[in-house]
Design an enzyme around this catalytic site. Structure first.
Site: not given
Length: 424
Positions: A96-97
């Site tokens: 995930p960012c």
């Protein structure tokens, strides 16, 4: 060639695995009609969705592959003892960012104290704790990774690069729009490859020119050719050696990120440039994935009385709106092409693609029987998954659409995987 042992993190419904292993030894780029003959072998995988009690994606994953070597536990708990994760040749995953900022270094420890819940640090802990480090990393993230956060543009990616530099890796990256290379969906993602200093690829890169690798001779360039957008736009700079200093002091003005869409980091020195695709092959269009209209269930067709709602949401707007406190403000947005053109690659699938309700972002196409939304099979095809890959008993179509909004274009993984094999 001996098997290349792979650990897959943040596995979702298995996009990386399909790209590397194929499905029943068949390749995504042939619509699962031709053999892939791949030496990649996923020996352990992890999928955990923290925001839901029922682990839907993991259920799909386990239904498609042997669940014996699959972990459905919070990876942050798993990595407290990295011995449960087998040694591997390659670690892959679409992490995930998030906000990657580092609070401090930990005294008498290999680790870093990043923000809790930031899953990059789970990858970092595996790489730090493993005596036998993976030779290769193959990671995927959204394109905004190179540009975040807004107050220190590029800082998050700089932290990732410097932490991998400290662990002995060269890192190359490219933002790829799948549709630029003939795939059926306009989906832009950052793809990251890292090579450990014990590999022959590492030594080959060190002996050559950084620009030549990322433009001509590199793993990504071999299968996704590019040209430099302008000869004067190459940026080169050295990262701070201390990762905490990178976190606190990188690009403090917050202006434009120094990371372009293509680049490489060698010994902490970043070479980055803007490139554009140089592809002259065939293209798969939205019309090519559409199923026969007689096989489309009735709920997918848009009722005449609902059309005004769809037209409003898809259309251009300039209007006064009120927020929750009653404050009035001017709101405007441009119109979208409605319905979606069948003669182009599709727009990006998002997680809210499923469900009957009208939406600005859902795909709608024209058929002989009227306007309709896309079915789960069509969404799977846009990501180059096998038909019905996400279908298991009692899995809703809305959830299946959600999976595809979170997934990647399998063909991109397959092509990069084949190129890496050639380099190995």
């Amino acid at each position: 060639m001996e098997n290349i042992k792979v650990v897959e993190l943040f596995a979702g419904v298995g996009g990386f695995r399909l790209g590397l292993e194929g499905w029943k030894n068949l390749s995504s780029t042939s619509n699962y009609t031709k053999n892939l003959d791949s030496p990649y072998q996923v020996i352990w995988s992890n999928q955990w969705e923290p925001s839901t009690k029922i682990q839907h994606a993991s259920m799909v994953y386990e239904s498609r592959w042997d669940s014996q070597n699959h972990s459905n536990e919070n990876i942050e708990e798993v990595v407290k003892d990295c011995t449960v994760i087998p040694d591997c040749d390659m670690l892959v995953g679409g992490f995930p960012c998030q906000d990657y900022s580092v609070a401090t270094t930990l005294k008498n420890s290999k680790g870093l104290l990043g923000k809790k819940g930031v899953l990059w640090w789970s990858i970092h802990k595996i790489l730090s704790d493993k005596e036998q480090k993976p030779k290769y990393l193959f990671l995927e993230n959204v394109d905004r990774l190179l540009n975040s956060p807004s107050k220190q543009r590029g800082r998050d990616f700089a932290i990732i690069l410097q932490s991998l530099n400290e662990l002995g890796y060269i890192v190359e990256w490219r933002v790829i729009n799948a549709a630029d290379y003939g795939f059926p969906q306009r989906r832009r993602r950052t793809f990251i490859l890292a090579y450990h200093h014990t590999t022959s690829i590492y030594k080959k890169i060190k002996a050559g020119s950084p620009s030549q690798w990322i433009l001509d001779k590199g793993t990504i360039a071999d299968v996704f050719p590019v040209v430099q957008a302008a000869k004067t736009n190459t940026t080169e700079f050295k990262l701070e050696e201390d990762i905490v200093a990178v976190s606190e002091g990188f690009n403090p003005s917050g202006k434009k990120t120094p990371f372009e869409n293509t680049g490489i980091m060698i010994d902490g020195v970043v070479t980055s440039m803007k490139t554009v695709s140089n592809y002259d092959g065939e293209y798969v269009l939205l019309k090519d994935v559409v199923i026969d209209v007689k096989n489309v269930p009735a709920p997918y067709f848009i009722a005449e009385e609902d059309l005004p709602k769809w037209n409003y949401l898809k259309g251009a707007k300039k209007e006064i709106r009120k927020n929750a406190t009653g404050f009035e403000y001017n709101y405007s947005e441009g119109g979208m092409i409605f319905p979606d053109p069948l003669e182009k690659a599709s727009r990006t699938i998002i997680t809210g693609e499923g469900g009957k309700s009208a939406s600005r972002f859902k795909h709608v196409i024209t058929t002989p029987k009227g306007l309709r939304r896309l079915t789960p099979i069509e969404l799977e095809r846009l990501n180059m998954f096998p038909d019905e890959h996400t279908y298991i008993d009692k899995m809703t179509d809305t959830k299946r659409a959600f999976f595809m909004g979170n997934a990647l274009v399998v063909g991109v993984i397959e092509e990069i995987g084949k190129s890496l094999l050639n380099k190995i």
